[in-house]
Design a protein around this motif. Structure first.
Motif, PDB file in Angstrom:
ATOM      1  N   LYS A 128       0.812  -1.219   0.000  1.00  0.00           N
ATOM      2  CA  LYS A 128       0.000   0.000   0.000  1.00  0.00           C
ATOM      3  C   LYS A 128       0.851   1.278   0.000  1.00  0.00           C
ATOM      4  O   LYS A 128       0.436   2.309  -0.537  1.00  0.00           O
ATOM      5  N   PHE A 193      -8.456  -5.263  -0.812  1.00  0.00           N
ATOM      6  CA  PHE A 193      -8.957  -4.252  -1.749  1.00  0.00           C
ATOM      7  C   PHE A 193      -7.820  -3.602  -2.538  1.00  0.00           C
ATOM      8  O   PHE A 193      -7.985  -3.276  -3.722  1.00  0.00           O
ATOM      9  N   GLU A 194      -6.661  -3.470  -1.896  1.00  0.00           N
ATOM     10  CA  GLU A 194      -5.514  -2.892  -2.596  1.00  0.00           C
ATOM     11  C   GLU A 194      -5.014  -3.830  -3.697  1.00  0.00           C
ATOM     12  O   GLU A 194      -4.675  -3.391  -4.803  1.00  0.00           O
ATOM     13  N   ARG A 196      -6.840  -6.084  -5.257  1.00  0.00           N
ATOM     14  CA  ARG A 196      -7.851  -6.056  -6.322  1.00  0.00           C
ATOM     15  C   ARG A 196      -7.659  -4.832  -7.227  1.00  0.00           C
ATOM     16  O   ARG A 196      -7.792  -4.918  -8.450  1.00  0.00           O
ATOM     17  N   ARG A 197      -7.339  -3.703  -6.628  1.00  0.00           N
ATOM     18  CA  ARG A 197      -7.125  -2.485  -7.409  1.00  0.00           C
ATOM     19  C   ARG A 197      -5.926  -2.629  -8.337  1.00  0.00           C
ATOM     20  O   ARG A 197      -5.992  -2.263  -9.522  1.00  0.00           O
ATOM     21  N   HIS A 198      -4.851  -3.206  -7.819  1.00  0.00           N
ATOM     22  CA  HIS A 198      -3.652  -3.426  -8.638  1.00  0.00           C
ATOM     23  C   HIS A 198      -3.939  -4.408  -9.771  1.00  0.00           C
ATOM     24  O   HIS A 198      -3.450  -4.222 -10.896  1.00  0.00           O
ATOM     25  N   LYS A 200      -6.749  -4.933 -11.306  1.00  0.00           N
ATOM     26  CA  LYS A 200      -7.541  -4.251 -12.336  1.00  0.00           C
ATOM     27  C   LYS A 200      -6.663  -3.364 -13.207  1.00  0.00           C
ATOM     28  O   LYS A 200      -6.850  -3.272 -14.429  1.00  0.00           O
TER      29      LYS A 200
END
Length: 270
Positions: A128, A193-194, A196-198, A200
């Motif tokens: 993060k 969630f971090e 998942r963001r990466h 995407k």
């Protein structure tokens, strides 16, 4: 095995001890498992020490955590076996084994929880707060953090020697374990969630190749820490639950569960 076999003495007080099948099973399980607890954790430590490619910050912290688990098998479990064996066979002087077991499990439980928080925190910073990682997670800072964990753990147990601070020390130990579980759970939710963001960004090809490769490497280390930390959290949760229940109810049935709680926790450690 259910008939009274001995009179056991602790701190110069004689009491009748009734040996149950449950006591024998716990002793057998601990006797079989403690060598594996020591050997398998030592293998982790030696692998990190001898192989340069494994000497990453995350693996070094996992090796430090393995050291606390190895000491559990080396000190806590053998002391528990001696204490309960002396108790059941009627040996009068066994307070030394009891003292070693109680103090060792107190220090190592708190120390393991603090190490879990270090392992989880390192992954949080790596994924993060990538840009600040090299400035925050350094060899010097790791050494200071690990040393601090041991100092705090020892001090918390030393305080139990003073009657005026016993309750405060017990409360501190439970607080550390509870805080560890909350911190680990909330951190891994944030990391989920971090990640998942990466992922995407990678699928949308909005991340440079070099950054994507670095993320894949950090994500692999994250999965390893999830397995280790998850198993250890599972071992501390019953300890906290039983400890709090006994403090509130002071029921004998709850106190008898400590033997199995400790045993199960030690099995999860290896």
């Amino acid at each position: 095995m259910t008939s009274p076999l001995s009179n056991a003495t602790m701190k110069e007080k004689i009491r009748n001890y009734q040996v149950e099948a449950n006591d024998i099973i716990i002793l057998i399980v601990n006797s079989i498992s403690f060598p594996f607890t020591v050997v398998l954790n030592l293998m982790v430590i030696m692998a990190v020490k001898r192989r340069r490619r494994l000497q990453t910050n995350s693996n070094i912290l996992l090796a430090c955590l393995a050291a606390t688990d190895a000491l559990t098998g080396l000190i806590t479990q053998p002391a528990f076996i001696l204490w309960r064996t002396f108790e059941m066979t009627g040996v009068i002087v066994y307070s030394a084994a009891y003292t070693i077991h109680v103090n060792a499990i107190g220090v190592l439980s708190v120390c393991s929880c603090l190490h879990l928080m270090l392992v989880t925190g390192e992954r949080l910073v790596a994924i993060k707060f990538t840009m600040h990682y090299i400035h925050i997670v350094t060899t010097k800072n790791i050494t200071i953090a690990v040393t601090s964990c041991w100092i705090v753990s020892v001090i918390s147990q030393v305080l139990k020697a003073f009657k005026s601070t016993t309750d405060a020390s017990v409360f501190f130990s439970i607080l550390v374990m509870g805080s560890c579980i909350v911190f680990v759970a909330s951190t891994y939710v944030a990391l989920y969630f971090e990640v998942r963001r990466h992922q995407k960004l990678i699928k949308g090809q909005q991340m440079p190749q070099e950054e994507a490769e670095r993320f894949a490497k950090e994500n692999k280390a994250l999965k390893t820490s999830v397995y280790v930390v998850g198993a250890l959290v599972l071992c501390f949760t019953p300890v906290i639950a039983v400890g709090l229940t006994f403090k509130i109810t002071e029921r004998k049935e709850v106190a008898l569960m400590f033997g199995w709680v400790r045993t199960i926790a030690c099995q999860i450690l290896f």
